[in-house]
Design a protein around this motif. Sequence first.
Motif: not given
Length: 52
Positions: A47, A51, A29-30
Amino acid sequence: MPKGTQKEPWSVHLNPNGRIPVLVDRSGRAAEAAGFAGFQTAMILLHLELHY
Ligand SMILES: N[C@@H](CCC(=O)N[C@@H](CS)C(=O)NCC(=O)O)C(=O)O
């Protein structure tokens, strides 16, 4: 934590401060192709918010 696992080389590689928490996200996802690793509670929460 009482055993000092957070000071072991593999852990310090992820967090140079030798502390917990540390997050490893290999979900893709990052933006980082190889996965994302980060430390500091506020950064981890940011984070997760961005995400997930
Ligand atoms: N500023 C850091 C603080 C991290 C921290 O102090 N972790 C403590 C546990 S809450 C820790 O790892 N203590 C064990 C040590 O310092 O070896 C964060 O926000 O994540």
